[in-house]
Design an enzyme around this catalytic site. Structure first.
Site: not given
Ligand SMILES: Nc1ncnc2c1ncn2[C@@H]1O[C@H](COP(=O)(O)OP(=O)(O)O)[C@@H](O)[C@H]1O
Ligand SMILES: CC(C)(COP(=O)(O)O)[C@@H](O)C(=O)NCCC(=O)O
Ligand SMILES: [K+]
Length: 258
Positions: A6, A9, A109, A129
Site C-alpha cells: 500500500d 504519499n 487506497d 483514513d
Molecule cells: N501514530 C502516529 N502519530 C503521529 N503521526 C503519525 C502516526 N502515524 C502516521 N503519522 C503521520 O501521519 C501522516 C500520514 O501517514 P500515513 O498514514 O503513512 O500516510 P499515507 O498513507 O498518505 O502515506 C504522516 O505525516 C505520518 O508521519
Molecule cells: C486523496 C489521496 C491523495 C489520499 O492519498 P494518501 O493520503 O493515502 O496518500 C489519494 O486517494 C488520491 O490521490 N486520490 C485521487 C482522487 C480521488 O480519490 O478522487
Molecule cells: K492511505
C-alpha cells in the site's frame, strides 16, 4: 504467500499473508526513485528476520503515487516471479463498481478501504483514513464506493502553517489541554486539533444528512487514535483496514482468468 503493498504519499506499507493468516508488516518512506533492487534488499532482510526465506508467489499493489508502480512491478516480476495485481487497473476487478462521475480516477487506497469496510461492517458506512490527506469514503448498501470527501491531512496542515507563516514554528500534533492557547505552539495545536475534531464531526453529520440514514464511521490511519480519545467520532478504529482490503481484493481476483 501473498505480498500486499500500500503506497501512500508519505509511507509505503508492505504486509505478508499466508492464505487468510497475517504474517508480518513493515513500513518505509515513499520515494518514487527507489528501484526494485533497493526494495528487495530491504524487504528480503526483514523477511529473513521473520523466518520467511521464500514462498511469495503473488503481489497486489495499491498506490496513490503513480510513479512508484513501475518499480513495484519490476520487484514482483524479478524477485517473486509474478505479475502484480494493481488496484485501479482494468485487470483488477472490484466486487462492485464505484458510482462516481465518468472519467474520475478514484484513489486506489479509497477503493481498497471501501472493500475492507464493507466486508467487516456491511454497507452504509463512512471510512475515514488519516493519511497525507484525510479521506472520507462513502460506501452504499451494496458495497459500492459512491464518493466522499478529501481534506488536507493533519500533518500537512501543520507543515503548511509553518511553511507559509514566517513566525510559526513546526509543531507536532497533540491534544492540547485547553482550547485557548497561551503561547504560539499551544495556539497552533489547538487550531489543528479542535479544527480537526470539528471537521470530522461536521463532514460526518453532513454526509448522514445527505444520505438520510444512520451510517457507521470506521477510522483508519496512524492518527485515528488521537482523535478518538474521549470523543464519540468513530464506531471502530482499524489500523489494518487497507491491508485487509488488499488481501480480499487479491482473493476476489483469483477467480477470474488473467
Ligand atoms: N501514530 C502516529 N502519530 C503521529 N503521526 C503519525 C502516526 N502515524 C502516521 N503519522 C503521520 O501521519 C501522516 C500520514 O501517514 P500515513 O498514514 O503513512 O500516510 P499515507 O498513507 O498518505 O502515506 C504522516 O505525516 C505520518 O508521519
Ligand atoms: C486523496 C489521496 C491523495 C489520499 O492519498 P494518501 O493520503 O493515502 O496518500 C489519494 O486517494 C488520491 O490521490 N486520490 C485521487 C482522487 C480521488 O480519490 O478522487
Ligand atoms: K492511505
Amino acid at each position: 504467500m501473498l505480498l500486499c503493498i500500500d503506497c501512500g504519499n508519505t509511507n509505503t506499507v508492505f504486509s505478508i499473508w499466508d492464505g487468510e493468516d497475517f504474517i508480518s508488516t513493515w513500513r518505509m518512506e515513499t520515494n518514487h526513485k527507489r528501484t526494485a533492487d533497493e526494495y528487495y534488499v530491504w524487504l528480503s532482510g526483514l523477511m529473513r528476520l521473520q523466518g520467511i526465506e521464500d514462498g511469495i508467489n503473488s503481489v497486489i499493489v495499491s498506490s496513490t503515487v503513480p510513479r512508484v508502480v513501475f518499480n513495484l512491478r519490476v520487484l514482483a516480476n524479478r524477485y517473486f516471479n509474478c505479475r502484480p495485481l494493481v488496484v485501479g487497473k482494468p485487470e483488477c476487478r472490484l466486487p462492485v463498481d464505484p458510482r462516481v462521475d465518468p472519467g474520475t480516477g478514484v484513489g486506489p487506497d479509497r477503493l481498497v478501504n471501501t472493500v475492507a469496510g464493507f466486508d467487516r461492517h456491511g454497507g452504509d458506512i463512512i471510512v475515514v483514513d488519516f493519511g497525507t490527506a484525510t479521506t472520507f469514503d462513502v460506501v452504499a448498501r451494496d458495497g459500492a464506493y459512491i464518493g466522499g470527501v478529501i481534506a488536507p491531512g493533519v500533518n500537512l496542515s501543520l507543515e503548511a502553517l509553518h511553511a507559509s507563516a514566517a513566525a510559526l514554528p513546526h509543531v507536532d500534533v497533540t491534544m492540547p489541554e485547553k482550547s485557548i492557547g497561551t503561547n504560539t505552539v499551544a495556539c497552533i495545536q489547538s487550531g489543528v486539533f479542535w479544527g480537526y475534531i470539528g471537521l470530522v464531526e461536521g463532514v460526518v453529520r453532513q454526509i448522514r444528512l445527505e444520505r438520510d440514514r444512520p451510517m457507521k464511521v470506521i477510522a483508519t490511519g496512524g492518527l485515528a487514535e488521537l482523535f478518538s480519545q474521549g470523543f464519540d467520532l468513530f464506531d471502530s478504529i482499524e489500523y489494518d483496514l487497507t491491508m485487509h482490503g488488499l488481501r480480499l481484493l487479491h482473493d476476489f481476483n483469483k477467480d477470474f482468468p488473467a
